[in-house]
Design a protein around this motif. Sequence first.
Motif, PDB file in Angstrom:
ATOM      1  N   LYS A  23       0.064  31.347 -36.509  1.00 61.22           N
ATOM      2  CA  LYS A  23      -0.845  31.996 -37.422  1.00 61.22           C
ATOM      3  C   LYS A  23      -2.260  32.465 -37.089  1.00 61.22           C
ATOM      4  O   LYS A  23      -3.111  33.259 -36.882  1.00 61.22           O
ATOM      5  N   LEU A  24      -2.464  31.526 -35.822  1.00 60.77           N
ATOM      6  CA  LEU A  24      -4.013  31.561 -36.055  1.00 60.77           C
ATOM      7  C   LEU A  24      -4.147  31.981 -34.040  1.00 60.77           C
ATOM      8  O   LEU A  24      -5.752  32.467 -33.927  1.00 60.77           O
ATOM      9  N   GLU A  25      -3.500  32.555 -34.121  1.00 58.63           N
ATOM     10  CA  GLU A  25      -3.170  33.147 -33.017  1.00 58.63           C
ATOM     11  C   GLU A  25      -4.343  34.752 -32.563  1.00 58.63           C
ATOM     12  O   GLU A  25      -5.091  35.156 -31.872  1.00 58.63           O
ATOM     13  N   TYR A  26      -4.845  35.198 -33.902  1.00 56.96           N
ATOM     14  CA  TYR A  26      -5.223  35.778 -34.203  1.00 56.96           C
ATOM     15  C   TYR A  26      -6.970  35.612 -33.507  1.00 56.96           C
ATOM     16  O   TYR A  26      -7.570  36.686 -33.543  1.00 56.96           O
ATOM     17  N   ARG A  27      -7.353  34.492 -33.625  1.00 52.39           N
ATOM     18  CA  ARG A  27      -8.485  34.029 -33.370  1.00 52.39           C
ATOM     19  C   ARG A  27      -8.199  33.646 -31.882  1.00 52.39           C
ATOM     20  O   ARG A  27      -9.653  33.145 -32.223  1.00 52.39           O
ATOM     21  N   GLY A  28      -7.502  33.298 -31.262  1.00 49.12           N
ATOM     22  CA  GLY A  28      -7.475  32.972 -29.765  1.00 49.12           C
ATOM     23  C   GLY A  28      -6.130  32.810 -29.147  1.00 49.12           C
ATOM     24  O   GLY A  28      -5.857  32.042 -29.718  1.00 49.12           O
ATOM     25  N   TYR A  29      -6.265  33.447 -27.735  1.00 53.17           N
ATOM     26  CA  TYR A  29      -5.355  33.174 -27.171  1.00 53.17           C
ATOM     27  C   TYR A  29      -5.011  32.454 -25.436  1.00 53.17           C
ATOM     28  O   TYR A  29      -4.448  32.942 -24.880  1.00 53.17           O
ATOM     29  N   ASP A  30      -6.653  31.850 -25.308  1.00 56.20           N
ATOM     30  CA  ASP A  30      -6.827  32.077 -23.746  1.00 56.20           C
ATOM     31  C   ASP A  30      -6.006  31.248 -23.336  1.00 56.20           C
ATOM     32  O   ASP A  30      -5.450  30.403 -22.206  1.00 56.20           O
ATOM     33  N   LYS A  45      -1.116  17.426 -25.158  1.00 56.55           N
ATOM     34  CA  LYS A  45      -0.453  18.070 -23.967  1.00 56.55           C
ATOM     35  C   LYS A  45      -1.460  19.818 -24.082  1.00 56.55           C
ATOM     36  O   LYS A  45      -1.944  19.949 -25.717  1.00 56.55           O
ATOM     37  N   LYS A  46      -1.874  20.602 -23.466  1.00 57.70           N
ATOM     38  CA  LYS A  46      -2.957  21.734 -23.563  1.00 57.70           C
ATOM     39  C   LYS A  46      -2.109  23.105 -22.293  1.00 57.70           C
ATOM     40  O   LYS A  46      -1.465  21.800 -21.317  1.00 57.70           O
ATOM     41  N   CYS A  47      -2.525  23.924 -21.941  1.00 55.20           N
ATOM     42  CA  CYS A  47      -2.171  24.872 -21.167  1.00 55.20           C
ATOM     43  C   CYS A  47      -2.972  25.357 -21.385  1.00 55.20           C
ATOM     44  O   CYS A  47      -2.951  26.496 -22.761  1.00 55.20           O
ATOM     45  N   PRO A  48      -3.421  26.556 -20.214  1.00 50.60           N
ATOM     46  CA  PRO A  48      -3.870  28.346 -20.760  1.00 50.60           C
ATOM     47  C   PRO A  48      -3.151  28.704 -20.626  1.00 50.60           C
ATOM     48  O   PRO A  48      -1.456  28.812 -21.060  1.00 50.60           O
ATOM     49  N   GLY A  49      -2.515  30.196 -21.882  1.00 56.26           N
ATOM     50  CA  GLY A  49      -1.837  30.699 -21.792  1.00 56.26           C
ATOM     51  C   GLY A  49      -1.328  30.930 -23.545  1.00 56.26           C
ATOM     52  O   GLY A  49      -2.433  29.651 -24.270  1.00 56.26           O
ATOM     53  N   ARG A  50      -0.001  31.196 -23.836  1.00 53.45           N
ATOM     54  CA  ARG A  50      -0.414  31.579 -25.944  1.00 53.45           C
ATOM     55  C   ARG A  50       0.423  30.171 -25.706  1.00 53.45           C
ATOM     56  O   ARG A  50       0.522  29.374 -24.994  1.00 53.45           O
ATOM     57  N   VAL A  51       0.336  30.463 -27.481  1.00 56.48           N
ATOM     58  CA  VAL A  51       1.013  29.057 -27.980  1.00 56.48           C
ATOM     59  C   VAL A  51       2.674  28.739 -27.554  1.00 56.48           C
ATOM     60  O   VAL A  51       2.964  27.889 -27.548  1.00 56.48           O
ATOM     61  N   GLU A  52       3.090  30.209 -26.992  1.00 56.94           N
ATOM     62  CA  GLU A  52       4.775  30.068 -26.769  1.00 56.94           C
ATOM     63  C   GLU A  52       5.228  29.078 -25.730  1.00 56.94           C
ATOM     64  O   GLU A  52       6.105  28.299 -25.312  1.00 56.94           O
ATOM     65  N   LYS A  53       4.184  29.367 -24.340  1.00 57.60           N
ATOM     66  CA  LYS A  53       4.335  28.539 -23.839  1.00 57.60           C
ATOM     67  C   LYS A  53       4.092  26.885 -24.443  1.00 57.60           C
ATOM     68  O   LYS A  53       4.469  26.513 -23.553  1.00 57.60           O
ATOM     69  N   LEU A  67       0.941  12.055 -37.487  1.00 52.67           N
ATOM     70  CA  LEU A  67      -0.969  12.598 -37.529  1.00 52.67           C
ATOM     71  C   LEU A  67      -1.176  13.393 -36.587  1.00 52.67           C
ATOM     72  O   LEU A  67      -1.774  12.526 -35.047  1.00 52.67           O
ATOM     73  N   GLY A  68      -1.784  14.739 -36.340  1.00 49.28           N
ATOM     74  CA  GLY A  68      -2.017  15.357 -35.313  1.00 49.28           C
ATOM     75  C   GLY A  68      -2.980  16.477 -35.383  1.00 49.28           C
ATOM     76  O   GLY A  68      -3.929  17.495 -37.227  1.00 49.28           O
ATOM     77  N   ILE A  69      -3.319  17.376 -34.690  1.00 53.94           N
ATOM     78  CA  ILE A  69      -4.398  18.441 -34.593  1.00 53.94           C
ATOM     79  C   ILE A  69      -3.873  19.759 -33.436  1.00 53.94           C
ATOM     80  O   ILE A  69      -3.442  18.713 -32.594  1.00 53.94           O
ATOM     81  N   GLY A  70      -4.527  20.426 -33.401  1.00 50.59           N
ATOM     82  CA  GLY A  70      -4.179  21.443 -32.703  1.00 50.59           C
ATOM     83  C   GLY A  70      -5.222  22.630 -32.666  1.00 50.59           C
ATOM     84  O   GLY A  70      -6.308  22.676 -33.362  1.00 50.59           O
ATOM     85  N   HIS A  71      -5.436  23.728 -31.448  1.00 49.65           N
ATOM     86  CA  HIS A  71      -5.828  24.377 -31.412  1.00 49.65           C
ATOM     87  C   HIS A  71      -5.868  25.570 -30.668  1.00 49.65           C
ATOM     88  O   HIS A  71      -5.198  26.183 -29.246  1.00 49.65           O
ATOM     89  N   VAL A  72      -6.381  26.663 -31.057  1.00 45.97           N
ATOM     90  CA  VAL A  72      -6.051  28.260 -30.258  1.00 45.97           C
ATOM     91  C   VAL A  72      -7.553  28.563 -29.961  1.00 45.97           C
ATOM     92  O   VAL A  72      -7.975  28.081 -30.350  1.00 45.97           O
TER      93      VAL A  72
END
Length: 339
Positions: A23-30, A45-53, A67-72
């Motif tokens: 839902k937050l991908e409109y704010r950033g998706y690199d 865990k992290k990667c370049p590209g979209r949340v789908e990846k 307990l966790g945090i996430g980022h786009v």
Amino acid sequence: MCGIIGIASNKSVSINIINALKKLEYRGYDSAGLATIANGEINEKKCPGRVEKLEKILFQNPSEGNLGIGHVRWATHGVPNEVNAHPHSSEIVSVVHNGIIENSDQLKKDLEKSGKVFKSQTDTEVITVLLTEKLKKLEPLKAVFETLDMLKGSFALGIIFKNYKDFVIGARRGSPLAVGYSNSENYLGSDSYALKSMTNKITYLEDGDVCVLTNNKIDFYNSKNKKINKEILTLSNDKNTAEKGDYKDFMSKEINEQSITAKTCVKEYVDHLRKDINLYNFPINPKDIKKIILIGCGTAYHSCATAKYWFEELTNVSIEIDIASVSYTHLTLPTILLV
Ligand code: GLU
């Protein structure tokens, strides 16, 4: 712009983090990433590209943890790659950040002089390194306040700590941050839209506020580390405003709804009975306005140019327009300065 999310729960959080990040991908998706605390370790865990990846990575190698945090991400400092993607973690702390740390170069130089090593090109990593140092002597909340005092610029932060598996700390200055309340689960997120599928009970942080979320309570502090109370708001169930509906994407929705949105904004100031403009709710006396400066970047700057045409057509006030990224680096939306 980036999007951040944090969840403190009594059950596994990674699926809800992924859903909120979509839902937050409109704010950033690199790039996209998440970190949880599981078995006494930070699991990042992290990667370049979209949340789908990111979702596929998790599918092959699930992340446990309540307990966790996430980022786009939409990069401001450093290319979009795996190392620069958030979270930025050390052995003991993990951070997601939306905003820009303006004094990061200086802080980085000072920290490097004292032997600290940086993995990424981001401004955000200085927060991780500062916190890691301060956590050697201080408890988490104090370490966060001391770190925030050293930062110039804008941020919304989500922070988790290896040795404290019960809480997420959030902090806001400049960038938006909301928290949400649910049963046995609490959230922080860049906007209420990301939280809406999980709760309709929301509080917005003000600039300078810090919050500490566990799965059954949220404590708030002002910038002086003094405990404060915040009002809990109930979000409306109006699906039309929050959902994409039949539109292909949010941009098409926004473009198509422009005329309705403009009418809704202006309606506030129209007195239909007297067939006049209602100035009671207007914060200043329009007669006192000598000059109006309209500022914006990109398409917002073009809106300003159009607005200048109309304002000058309809008023005698002098109108100036300016590119916000040149003169007003902290502003990203079309803004009106009344002088
Ligand atoms: N400055 C951070 C980075 O480049 C966050 C980006 C943002 O919020 O736009 O990773």
